[in-house]
Design a protein around this motif. Structure first.
Motif, PDB file in Angstrom:
ATOM      1  N   SER A 138    -111.688  -7.842  44.549  1.00  0.00           N
ATOM      2  CA  SER A 138    -110.687  -8.651  44.316  1.00  0.00           C
ATOM      3  C   SER A 138    -109.878  -8.831  45.529  1.00  0.00           C
ATOM      4  O   SER A 138    -109.305  -9.985  45.442  1.00  0.00           O
ATOM      5  CB  SER A 138    -109.793  -7.838  43.431  1.00  0.00           C
ATOM      6  N   GLY A 139    -109.845  -8.095  46.336  1.00  0.00           N
ATOM      7  CA  GLY A 139    -109.082  -8.594  47.695  1.00  0.00           C
ATOM      8  C   GLY A 139    -107.672  -7.990  47.668  1.00  0.00           C
ATOM      9  O   GLY A 139    -106.929  -8.008  48.818  1.00  0.00           O
ATOM     10  N   SER A 140    -107.315  -7.481  46.425  1.00  0.00           N
ATOM     11  CA  SER A 140    -105.768  -7.248  46.537  1.00  0.00           C
ATOM     12  C   SER A 140    -105.423  -6.200  47.297  1.00  0.00           C
ATOM     13  O   SER A 140    -104.262  -6.040  47.631  1.00  0.00           O
ATOM     14  CB  SER A 140    -105.436  -6.952  45.043  1.00  0.00           C
ATOM     15  N   GLU A 141    -106.177  -5.340  47.725  1.00  0.00           N
ATOM     16  CA  GLU A 141    -105.996  -4.184  48.702  1.00  0.00           C
ATOM     17  C   GLU A 141    -105.391  -4.565  49.971  1.00  0.00           C
ATOM     18  O   GLU A 141    -104.609  -3.791  50.945  1.00  0.00           O
ATOM     19  CB  GLU A 141    -107.141  -3.154  48.801  1.00  0.00           C
ATOM     20  N   MET A 142    -105.691  -5.706  50.490  1.00  0.00           N
ATOM     21  CA  MET A 142    -105.162  -6.465  51.859  1.00  0.00           C
ATOM     22  C   MET A 142    -103.739  -7.025  51.577  1.00  0.00           C
ATOM     23  O   MET A 142    -103.502  -7.878  52.674  1.00  0.00           O
ATOM     24  CB  MET A 142    -106.123  -7.318  52.436  1.00  0.00           C
ATOM     25  N   THR A 143    -103.169  -6.766  50.614  1.00  0.00           N
ATOM     26  CA  THR A 143    -101.854  -7.660  50.404  1.00  0.00           C
ATOM     27  C   THR A 143    -100.715  -6.590  50.358  1.00  0.00           C
ATOM     28  O   THR A 143    -100.870  -5.549  49.747  1.00  0.00           O
ATOM     29  CB  THR A 143    -101.864  -8.634  49.296  1.00  0.00           C
ATOM     30  N   SER A 144     -99.356  -7.254  50.476  1.00  0.00           N
ATOM     31  CA  SER A 144     -98.200  -6.611  49.949  1.00  0.00           C
ATOM     32  C   SER A 144     -97.705  -7.131  48.744  1.00  0.00           C
ATOM     33  O   SER A 144     -96.438  -6.854  48.478  1.00  0.00           O
ATOM     34  CB  SER A 144     -97.270  -6.686  51.044  1.00  0.00           C
ATOM     35  N   VAL A 145     -98.446  -7.529  47.994  1.00  0.00           N
ATOM     36  CA  VAL A 145     -97.999  -8.244  46.560  1.00  0.00           C
ATOM     37  C   VAL A 145     -98.081  -7.283  45.418  1.00  0.00           C
ATOM     38  O   VAL A 145     -99.299  -6.524  45.280  1.00  0.00           O
ATOM     39  CB  VAL A 145     -98.975  -9.338  46.272  1.00  0.00           C
ATOM     40  N   TRP A 146     -97.524  -6.960  44.848  1.00  0.00           N
ATOM     41  CA  TRP A 146     -97.375  -6.278  43.561  1.00  0.00           C
ATOM     42  C   TRP A 146     -96.971  -7.039  42.376  1.00  0.00           C
ATOM     43  O   TRP A 146     -96.678  -8.032  42.231  1.00  0.00           O
ATOM     44  CB  TRP A 146     -96.253  -5.215  43.692  1.00  0.00           C
ATOM     45  N   GLY A 147     -97.708  -6.506  41.141  1.00  0.00           N
ATOM     46  CA  GLY A 147     -97.422  -7.153  40.166  1.00  0.00           C
ATOM     47  C   GLY A 147     -97.402  -6.281  38.846  1.00  0.00           C
ATOM     48  O   GLY A 147     -97.987  -5.115  38.732  1.00  0.00           O
ATOM     49  N   LEU A 148     -96.353  -6.430  37.778  1.00  0.00           N
ATOM     50  CA  LEU A 148     -96.016  -5.791  36.812  1.00  0.00           C
ATOM     51  C   LEU A 148     -95.680  -6.595  35.537  1.00  0.00           C
ATOM     52  O   LEU A 148     -95.340  -7.650  35.706  1.00  0.00           O
ATOM     53  CB  LEU A 148     -94.822  -4.855  36.886  1.00  0.00           C
ATOM     54  N   THR A 149     -96.439  -6.339  34.435  1.00  0.00           N
ATOM     55  CA  THR A 149     -96.180  -7.069  33.262  1.00  0.00           C
ATOM     56  C   THR A 149     -95.405  -6.262  32.293  1.00  0.00           C
ATOM     57  O   THR A 149     -95.604  -5.239  31.790  1.00  0.00           O
ATOM     58  CB  THR A 149     -97.656  -7.080  32.572  1.00  0.00           C
ATOM     59  N   GLU A 150     -94.422  -6.927  31.644  1.00  0.00           N
ATOM     60  CA  GLU A 150     -93.446  -6.631  30.807  1.00  0.00           C
ATOM     61  C   GLU A 150     -92.783  -7.481  29.877  1.00  0.00           C
ATOM     62  O   GLU A 150     -92.734  -8.473  29.879  1.00  0.00           O
ATOM     63  CB  GLU A 150     -91.900  -5.977  31.460  1.00  0.00           C
ATOM     64  N   ARG A 151     -93.225  -7.092  28.366  1.00  0.00           N
ATOM     65  CA  ARG A 151     -92.734  -7.964  27.306  1.00  0.00           C
ATOM     66  C   ARG A 151     -93.669  -9.374  27.434  1.00  0.00           C
ATOM     67  O   ARG A 151     -92.972 -10.493  27.303  1.00  0.00           O
ATOM     68  CB  ARG A 151     -91.306  -8.212  27.224  1.00  0.00           C
ATOM     69  N   GLY A 152     -94.672  -9.438  28.102  1.00  0.00           N
ATOM     70  CA  GLY A 152     -95.413 -10.400  27.808  1.00  0.00           C
ATOM     71  C   GLY A 152     -95.414 -11.444  28.914  1.00  0.00           C
ATOM     72  O   GLY A 152     -95.985 -12.358  29.222  1.00  0.00           O
ATOM     73  N   VAL A 153     -94.717 -10.972  29.856  1.00  0.00           N
ATOM     74  CA  VAL A 153     -94.473 -11.735  31.215  1.00  0.00           C
ATOM     75  C   VAL A 153     -94.935 -11.021  32.371  1.00  0.00           C
ATOM     76  O   VAL A 153     -94.391  -9.729  32.710  1.00  0.00           O
ATOM     77  CB  VAL A 153     -92.927 -12.025  31.513  1.00  0.00           C
ATOM     78  N   LYS A 154     -95.816 -11.470  33.341  1.00  0.00           N
ATOM     79  CA  LYS A 154     -96.210 -10.830  34.611  1.00  0.00           C
ATOM     80  C   LYS A 154     -95.384 -11.147  35.720  1.00  0.00           C
ATOM     81  O   LYS A 154     -95.194 -12.570  35.955  1.00  0.00           O
ATOM     82  CB  LYS A 154     -97.648 -11.130  34.883  1.00  0.00           C
ATOM     83  N   ARG A 155     -94.490 -10.166  36.118  1.00  0.00           N
ATOM     84  CA  ARG A 155     -93.660 -10.417  37.413  1.00  0.00           C
ATOM     85  C   ARG A 155     -94.502 -10.133  38.617  1.00  0.00           C
ATOM     86  O   ARG A 155     -95.235  -9.018  38.709  1.00  0.00           O
ATOM     87  CB  ARG A 155     -92.328  -9.764  37.443  1.00  0.00           C
ATOM     88  N   THR A 156     -94.291 -10.833  39.840  1.00  0.00           N
ATOM     89  CA  THR A 156     -95.055 -10.341  41.118  1.00  0.00           C
ATOM     90  C   THR A 156     -93.956 -10.486  42.073  1.00  0.00           C
ATOM     91  O   THR A 156     -92.827 -11.200  42.015  1.00  0.00           O
ATOM     92  CB  THR A 156     -96.156 -11.481  41.553  1.00  0.00           C
ATOM     93  N   GLY A 157     -94.240  -9.808  43.368  1.00  0.00           N
ATOM     94  CA  GLY A 157     -93.457  -9.878  44.409  1.00  0.00           C
ATOM     95  C   GLY A 157     -93.955  -9.439  45.466  1.00  0.00           C
ATOM     96  O   GLY A 157     -95.196  -8.888  45.665  1.00  0.00           O
ATOM     97  N   ARG A 158     -93.438  -9.336  46.482  1.00  0.00           N
ATOM     98  CA  ARG A 158     -93.856  -8.763  48.004  1.00  0.00           C
ATOM     99  C   ARG A 158     -92.935  -7.895  48.415  1.00  0.00           C
ATOM    100  O   ARG A 158     -91.623  -8.035  48.442  1.00  0.00           O
ATOM    101  CB  ARG A 158     -94.031  -9.995  49.163  1.00  0.00           C
ATOM    102  N   ASP A 159     -93.501  -6.676  48.767  1.00  0.00           N
ATOM    103  CA  ASP A 159     -92.775  -5.670  49.355  1.00  0.00           C
ATOM    104  C   ASP A 159     -93.530  -4.677  50.350  1.00  0.00           C
ATOM    105  O   ASP A 159     -94.749  -4.492  49.975  1.00  0.00           O
ATOM    106  CB  ASP A 159     -92.294  -4.644  48.179  1.00  0.00           C
ATOM    107  N   SER A 160     -93.121  -4.536  51.529  1.00  0.00           N
ATOM    108  CA  SER A 160     -94.079  -3.978  52.630  1.00  0.00           C
ATOM    109  C   SER A 160     -94.644  -2.463  52.015  1.00  0.00           C
ATOM    110  O   SER A 160     -95.446  -2.074  52.678  1.00  0.00           O
ATOM    111  CB  SER A 160     -93.285  -3.977  53.969  1.00  0.00           C
ATOM    112  N   SER A 161     -93.504  -1.873  51.155  1.00  0.00           N
ATOM    113  CA  SER A 161     -93.784  -0.358  50.937  1.00  0.00           C
ATOM    114  C   SER A 161     -95.021  -0.344  49.919  1.00  0.00           C
ATOM    115  O   SER A 161     -95.869   0.821  49.978  1.00  0.00           O
ATOM    116  CB  SER A 161     -92.663   0.094  49.916  1.00  0.00           C
ATOM    117  N   VAL A 162     -95.640  -1.478  49.479  1.00  0.00           N
ATOM    118  CA  VAL A 162     -96.928  -1.536  48.820  1.00  0.00           C
ATOM    119  C   VAL A 162     -98.269  -1.771  49.431  1.00  0.00           C
ATOM    120  O   VAL A 162     -99.441  -1.643  48.925  1.00  0.00           O
ATOM    121  CB  VAL A 162     -96.943  -2.164  47.560  1.00  0.00           C
ATOM    122  N   GLN A 163     -97.968  -2.214  50.809  1.00  0.00           N
ATOM    123  CA  GLN A 163     -99.070  -2.501  51.343  1.00  0.00           C
ATOM    124  C   GLN A 163     -99.850  -1.187  51.863  1.00  0.00           C
ATOM    125  O   GLN A 163     -99.224  -0.285  52.514  1.00  0.00           O
ATOM    126  CB  GLN A 163     -98.761  -3.162  53.025  1.00  0.00           C
TER     127      GLN A 163
END
Length: 364
Positions: free
Chosen positions: A128-153
């Motif tokens: 998948s390659g997601s391990e190389m990014t600072s992108v996070w994603g969470l799904t709540e009530r049928g909507v997937k939100r994504t964002g970037r944060d250096s803490s998740v890299q």
């Protein structure tokens, strides 16, 4: 002969700190040392149900520095799943997290890092390659939100080709095309750079060249390693650039309609590229060169179909009545894309992917 660029160079590139260890057996031979290098003594290992065996091998290698294995990862990281994982990490007194598995496991590790600030080590078992990014994603009530944060890299990524030997061929193929999507969109991202373009071309060439070998012989260690190398490069491209229409489509189709992540990328990617082709000719030329084919969208579709991947969104469970709703949701948000995003344009793209038409470049 290389074609000169159509405009003078003008770019900004930021290198994000991450240590990469790549070798056979590294999941058990390198992960303990990487945890120690980060000063971690109470590590929680997270995974999904399918990856529990590999995760427990990593936990055993960590020995007394592992405070438990949490196998609650789920696709698209539902917020309640993230809440539970954070509770487990805090109850265990964890000072770090090791995520073992595919995008779901690494996504859960990122959710823990986002909420707690704990350092994350990623041990991917898919492409998948997601391990190389600072992108996070969470799904709540049928909507997937994504964002970037250096803490998740992830502070460190441990690539072990041996971990992918047991990855079923169908998932290997769709996971690999998922990685190709990261490189493809990076080529026309507004924050692309010459370095990203080089990584994208090499990543596409490596992955597209490796997947037929993986499909022909799942135990081919060379092909598995080459695919994982491609995943690293493609993921790095995603980590350095802003996502466009393709990723937004897949987030909506997954988060709102529950479609499987990698399979959705595989079906949609050729149609998104055909939709954007006239507005991103240089990106299409790079992709065509990497794929050694005159038409990149068709070549990608033919590659996936030749290897037995799903062909249509209908196969993945999307209903025809959902097409207009998905198109409106995608068009309602603002994000960069080389071609203007409209509800009608997205609906046409989704309809083609739903019915499995041959992808055709559209006029911008």
């Amino acid at each position: 002969m290389t074609t000169p660029p159509s405009a003078p160079l003008d770019f900004t590139h930021e290198t994000r700190p991450v240590r990469v260890v790549f070798r056979s057996g590294a999941s058990v031979t390198a992960t303990p040392g990487e945890a120690a290098r980060l000063g971690l003594h109470r590590v929680l290992v997270v995974c999904g149900g399918r990856g529990a065996e590999a995760a427990r091998s990593v936990a055993d290698a960590l020995g007394d520095s592992c405070v438990g294995v949490h196998d609650g990862a789920r696709m698209h990281v539902p917020v309640e799943v993230a809440d539970r994982a954070v509770e487990v990490a805090r109850a265990a007194g964890a000072d770090g997290c090791v995520a073992v598995g595919g995008g779901s496991a690494i996504g859960l590790g990122k959710a823990i890092a986002l909420r707690t600030g704990l350092p994350l080590i990623a041990v991917p078992s898919t492409y998948s390659g997601s391990e190389m990014t600072s992108v996070w994603g969470l799904t709540e009530r049928g909507v997937k939100r994504t964002g970037r944060d250096s803490s998740v890299q992830p502070r460190c990524v441990v690539y072990d080709p041996d971990l992918t030997l047991g990855l079923p061929v169908p998932l290997s193929v769709t996971s690999g095309v998922n990685a190709l999507a990261h490189a493809a969109e990076a080529l026309y991202a507004p924050d692309a750079s010459p370095l990203v373009s080089l990584m994208a071309e090499e990543g596409v060439r490596a992955m597209a060249g490796a997947l037929p070998g993986v499909a022909a012989d799942p135990g081919d260690a060379w092909a598995r390693g080459r695919a994982l190398y491609g995943a690293w490069l493609c993921g790095s491209c995603l980590g350095a650039t802003t996502m466009g229409l393709h990723h937004k489509l897949c987030h909506v189709l997954g988060g709102t309609f529950g479609l499987p992540h990698a399979e959705t990328h595989t079906v949609v990617l050729p149609y998104t590229l055909a939709h954007n082709a006239s507005a991103a000719p240089e990106a299409m030329a790079v992709l065509a060169r990497a794929l050694d084919a005159p038409d990149a969208p068709r070549a990608l579709q033919e590659l996936a179909r030749r290897l037995g991947a799903p062909r249509t969104l209908a196969e993945l469970g999307l209903k025809e009545a959902d097409l207009a709703r998905a198109a409106a949701q995608v068009a309602a948000e603002s994000y960069p894309n080389p071609r203007e995003v409209t509800a009608n344009g997205v609906l046409g793209l989704l309809t083609a992917a739903y019915e499995g038409w041959e992808p055709r470049a559209e006029d911008a």
